[in-house]
Design an enzyme around this catalytic site. Structure first.
Site, PDB file in Angstrom:
ATOM      1  N   SER A 138      42.853  34.215  39.869  1.00 11.83           N
ATOM      2  CA  SER A 138      42.859  32.585  39.445  1.00 11.83           C
ATOM      3  C   SER A 138      43.449  32.415  37.911  1.00 11.83           C
ATOM      4  O   SER A 138      42.631  33.454  37.041  1.00 11.83           O
ATOM      5  CB  SER A 138      41.528  31.980  39.780  1.00 11.83           C
ATOM      6  OG  SER A 138      41.444  30.780  39.304  1.00 11.83           O
ATOM      7  N   TYR A 151      32.373  31.492  39.243  1.00 11.50           N
ATOM      8  CA  TYR A 151      33.650  31.765  39.646  1.00 11.50           C
ATOM      9  C   TYR A 151      34.528  32.517  38.501  1.00 11.50           C
ATOM     10  O   TYR A 151      35.451  33.450  39.040  1.00 11.50           O
ATOM     11  CB  TYR A 151      34.272  30.488  40.063  1.00 11.50           C
ATOM     12  CG  TYR A 151      35.649  30.258  40.661  1.00 11.50           C
ATOM     13  CD1 TYR A 151      35.993  30.898  41.919  1.00 11.50           C
ATOM     14  CD2 TYR A 151      36.978  30.045  40.118  1.00 11.50           C
ATOM     15  CE1 TYR A 151      37.111  30.870  42.504  1.00 11.50           C
ATOM     16  CE2 TYR A 151      37.991  30.113  40.701  1.00 11.50           C
ATOM     17  CZ  TYR A 151      38.144  30.445  42.019  1.00 11.50           C
ATOM     18  OH  TYR A 151      39.431  30.348  42.512  1.00 11.50           O
TER      19      TYR A 151
END
Length: 271
Positions: A138, A151
């Site tokens: 990401s 995350y």
């Protein structure tokens, strides 16, 4: 040799399903793994209308599940050309609030799921003499926004793992790519674990308001995989922010991010 073969974890929905369809459109034999058998059946029907396809229930928290897929691919399709470690979950919350139980959940899927897939399929690809492993990280693995510690940490680890693998596996003729998209419209928000309602709502809002959808991202990612790119950043603005981070003195970059954070908190308070 027949068509090329691809295996995608988390392939029954979101980016995984969009990638599966893009590879199928290009003539690949497509195998998808997922833990949602209902969505898996729907995705498989879509793929079979385009060509050779297979669905398997595959939990990336279990190494034996991934090994079972590798064994099936070797027995039935003679191996695999591209493996996409795509399965992942979302999380949001501050370091003081986000529970250790939720940290372990995120790490087990987002990081160790990629480790397990890479470990299993690197062995298969070494034996067959070639292959391409694609890890979905990401932009949060390169740029670290607040309230997303778990995350960001797992996605940054996926980037680091991918860089290591690209050097380690080069002599085995195994290519490696790492994909770092920004927010795009997908069902990722369904899986989010958040420490508070505001963090959960903010994550869902960022996903739902994104300009690009999964199909558009999949098209860009597919083209970059075919070219053999290592870093794949499908959002132009993501590439620009990453360049700024690398080029600016850290104090200036941090000041810019603090302003962005303050603006984000103000918008959150306004609802």
């Amino acid at each position: 040799m027949g068509s090329k073969r691809v295996f995608i974890t988390g392939g029954a929905s979101g980016l995984g399903r969009a990638l599966a369809n893009r590879f199928a459109d290009a003539g690949y034999s497509v195998c998808i793994g997922d833990v949602d058998d209902g969505r898996g059946a729907e995705a498989l029907a879509e793929l079979k209308a385009k060509g050779k396809a297979h669905y398997v229930n595959c939990d990336v928290t279990k190494e034996y599940a991934l090994q079972s897929v590798a064994d099936w691919l070797l027995s039935n399709w003679g191996g695999v050309d591209v493996v996409i470690n795509n399965a992942g979950v979302a999380s949001a919350g501050g370091i003081a609030e986000f529970s250790l139980e939720d940290w372990e959940w995120v790490v087990n899927i987002n990081l160790l799921g990629v480790v397990r897939g890479s470990k299993v399929f690197a062995r298969l690809m070494r034996d067959q003499g070639s292959g391409h492993i694609v890890n979905i990280a990401s932009l949060a693995g390169l740029i670290y926004p607040p309230k997303m510690g778990a995350y960001c940490a797992t996605k940054a680890a996926v980037v680091a793992l991918s860089e290591t693998m690209s050097l380690e596996l080069d002599a085995d003729n195994i290519k490696v790519s790492v994909v770092c998209p920004s927010f795009f419209r997908t069902n990722l928000a369904e899986s989010v674990r958040a420490s508070d309602a505001d963090s959960q709502a903010a994550t869902q809002r960022l996903v739902n308001k994104a300009k690009l959808g999964a199909d558009e991202i999949a098209g860009r990612v597919f083209s970059a995989i075919e070219k053999g790119d290592f870093y794949i950043l499908p959002h132009p603005e993501g590439r620009a922010i990453w360049r700024l981070k690398r080029w600016l003195p850290f104090k200036r970059y941090r000041a810019m991010m603090l302003k962005q954070t303050a603006r984000m908190m103000t918008n959150r308070a306004k609802g």
